[in-house]
Motif scaffolding. Structure first.
Motif, PDB file in Angstrom:
ATOM      1  N   ASP A 137      -0.227  -2.800  -5.855  1.00 25.94           N
ATOM      2  CA  ASP A 137      -0.641  -1.726  -4.688  1.00 25.94           C
ATOM      3  C   ASP A 137      -1.867  -1.523  -4.834  1.00 25.94           C
ATOM      4  OD1 ASP A 137      -0.608   0.720  -3.597  1.00 25.94           O
ATOM      5  OD2 ASP A 137       1.122   1.524  -4.904  1.00 25.94           O
ATOM      6  N   SER A 138      -2.165  -1.722  -3.400  1.00 26.71           N
ATOM      7  CA  SER A 138      -3.687  -1.696  -3.344  1.00 26.71           C
ATOM      8  C   SER A 138      -4.277  -0.379  -3.159  1.00 26.71           C
ATOM      9  CB  SER A 138      -3.896  -2.315  -1.737  1.00 26.71           C
ATOM     10  OG  SER A 138      -3.356  -1.665  -0.634  1.00 26.71           O
ATOM     11  N   VAL A 139      -3.466   0.658  -3.323  1.00 32.09           N
ATOM     12  CA  VAL A 139      -4.325   2.009  -3.828  1.00 32.09           C
ATOM     13  C   VAL A 139      -5.115   1.864  -5.011  1.00 32.09           C
ATOM     14  CG1 VAL A 139      -2.585   3.405  -2.564  1.00 32.09           C
ATOM     15  CG2 VAL A 139      -2.382   3.074  -4.743  1.00 32.09           C
ATOM     16  N   CYS A 154       0.828  -1.124  -0.006  1.00 28.73           N
ATOM     17  CA  CYS A 154      -0.080  -0.132  -0.010  1.00 28.73           C
ATOM     18  C   CYS A 154       0.940   1.184   0.012  1.00 28.73           C
ATOM     19  CB  CYS A 154      -1.107  -0.003   1.308  1.00 28.73           C
ATOM     20  SG  CYS A 154      -1.931   1.411   1.040  1.00 28.73           S
ATOM     21  N   SER A 155       1.093   1.916  -1.072  1.00 32.04           N
ATOM     22  CA  SER A 155       2.017   2.969  -1.128  1.00 32.04           C
ATOM     23  C   SER A 155       1.659   4.339  -0.510  1.00 32.04           C
ATOM     24  CB  SER A 155       2.357   3.415  -2.707  1.00 32.04           C
ATOM     25  OG  SER A 155       0.918   3.650  -3.447  1.00 32.04           O
ATOM     26  N   ASP A 156       0.182   4.342  -0.012  1.00 29.93           N
ATOM     27  CA  ASP A 156      -0.036   5.420   0.687  1.00 29.93           C
ATOM     28  C   ASP A 156      -0.260   5.285   2.082  1.00 29.93           C
ATOM     29  OD1 ASP A 156      -1.836   7.400   2.125  1.00 29.93           O
ATOM     30  OD2 ASP A 156      -3.234   7.673   0.208  1.00 29.93           O
ATOM     31  N   PRO A 157       0.670   5.747   2.853  1.00 29.47           N
ATOM     32  CA  PRO A 157       0.801   5.227   4.248  1.00 29.47           C
ATOM     33  C   PRO A 157      -0.170   5.781   5.029  1.00 29.47           C
ATOM     34  CG  PRO A 157       2.798   6.564   3.363  1.00 29.47           C
ATOM     35  CD  PRO A 157       1.894   6.688   2.389  1.00 29.47           C
ATOM     36  N   LEU A 177      -3.493   5.675   3.834  1.00 30.99           N
ATOM     37  CA  LEU A 177      -4.403   4.898   3.638  1.00 30.99           C
ATOM     38  C   LEU A 177      -4.383   3.546   4.453  1.00 30.99           C
ATOM     39  CD1 LEU A 177      -7.027   3.803   2.237  1.00 30.99           C
ATOM     40  CD2 LEU A 177      -5.427   3.319   0.256  1.00 30.99           C
ATOM     41  N   HIS A 178      -2.979   3.208   4.570  1.00 33.88           N
ATOM     42  CA  HIS A 178      -2.486   2.005   5.247  1.00 33.88           C
ATOM     43  C   HIS A 178      -2.902   2.012   6.521  1.00 33.88           C
ATOM     44  CE1 HIS A 178       0.704  -1.250   5.638  1.00 33.88           C
ATOM     45  NE2 HIS A 178      -0.569  -1.730   5.894  1.00 33.88           N
ATOM     46  N   ARG A 179      -2.404   3.263   7.219  1.00 30.55           N
ATOM     47  CA  ARG A 179      -2.770   3.413   8.722  1.00 30.55           C
ATOM     48  C   ARG A 179      -4.293   3.626   8.980  1.00 30.55           C
ATOM     49  NH1 ARG A 179       0.202   7.625  12.677  1.00 30.55           N
ATOM     50  NH2 ARG A 179      -1.016   7.011  14.414  1.00 30.55           N
ATOM     51  N   SER A 180      -4.633   3.957   8.065  1.00 28.89           N
ATOM     52  CA  SER A 180      -6.605   3.947   8.311  1.00 28.89           C
ATOM     53  C   SER A 180      -6.970   2.584   8.425  1.00 28.89           C
ATOM     54  CB  SER A 180      -7.191   5.059   7.443  1.00 28.89           C
ATOM     55  OG  SER A 180      -7.215   4.489   6.197  1.00 28.89           O
ATOM     56  N   ARG A 181      -6.641   1.878   7.331  1.00 27.34           N
ATOM     57  CA  ARG A 181      -7.128   0.508   7.351  1.00 27.34           C
ATOM     58  C   ARG A 181      -6.717  -0.382   8.571  1.00 27.34           C
ATOM     59  NH1 ARG A 181      -4.856  -1.198   1.372  1.00 27.34           N
ATOM     60  NH2 ARG A 181      -6.492   0.028   0.110  1.00 27.34           N
ATOM     61  N   ILE A 182      -5.536  -0.050   9.117  1.00 24.08           N
ATOM     62  CA  ILE A 182      -5.111  -0.812  10.201  1.00 24.08           C
ATOM     63  C   ILE A 182      -5.899  -0.298  11.622  1.00 24.08           C
ATOM     64  CG2 ILE A 182      -3.195  -1.194  11.980  1.00 24.08           C
ATOM     65  CD1 ILE A 182      -2.783  -2.710   9.426  1.00 24.08           C
ATOM     66  N   GLU A 183      -5.958   0.910  11.556  1.00 23.89           N
ATOM     67  CA  GLU A 183      -6.754   1.627  12.844  1.00 23.89           C
ATOM     68  C   GLU A 183      -8.469   1.279  12.745  1.00 23.89           C
ATOM     69  OE1 GLU A 183      -5.445   5.741  12.899  1.00 23.89           O
ATOM     70  OE2 GLU A 183      -3.467   5.087  13.942  1.00 23.89           O
TER      71      GLU A 183
END
Length: 172
Positions: free
Chosen positions: A154-156, A104-107, A109-115
């Motif tokens: 890339d999952s974006v 996931c090249s967008d940190p 977006l990645h963080r929001s998915r985890i949180e």
């Protein structure tokens, strides 16, 4: 064929893997539920439950392949020894292997998915800090696994685009 997913938690690898496996009629051997079951059995979290889960997944994948089916293994595969495990299994069984790495090249977006993730496996807790630490420990592709065919998605990108790219890669 042995298909091994790779990528940090929250990148979308399990989602992509599930759809790809469904499209190709492949069973999925996911490592996370195996580790959850090990923890639910009362094995302490300070024990090598991750390694145990990978070994159980390898045994299951081997059984599926020797029964005549391909299989998709859903695991982080962040370090060379984990990747080599799947290469060695494929070589031992004389089967082709392909890696599908998901990033996931967008940190943000990645963080929001985890949180925002509501895990169905409560024994495995995941925080953004843990994922960031995992990123630091994510090893470069080397050894035999570096020579194996691999695609990085890339999952974006939209899910459908990534699934089509993965299916085309596996067919090629």
């Amino acid at each position: 064929m042995l298909v091994a997913m790779a990528g940090l938690p929250g990148t979308g690898k399990s989602t992509i893997g599930q759809v790809v496996a469904s499209r190709l009629g492949l069973p999925v051997v996911p490592v996370d539920p195996i580790e959850t079951a090990i923890l639910q059995a009362g094995i302490a979290t300070d024990q090598p439950t991750g390694l145990a889960a990978y070994l159980v997944a390898e045994t299951l994948a081997e059984r599926v392949i020797t029964a005549g089916s391909g299989v998709l293994v859903d695991a982080v595969n962040a370090v060379a020894p984990a990747r080599e495990q799947w290469v060695n299994l494929a070589n031992r069984l004389g089967e082709p292997i392909r890696f599908i790495e998901v990033i996931c090249s967008d940190p943000e977006l990645h963080r929001s998915r985890i949180e925002g993730w509501r895990r169905s496996m409560p024994h495995i807790q995941l925080t953004w800090n843990a994922v960031e630490q995992s990123l630091e420990e994510y090893s470069e592709w080397s050894g035999d696994s570096a020579a194996v065919a691999r695609i990085t998605l890339d999952s974006v990108e939209p899910l459908g685009v990534n699934v089509e790219r993965a299916v085309a890669f596996l067919a090629g």
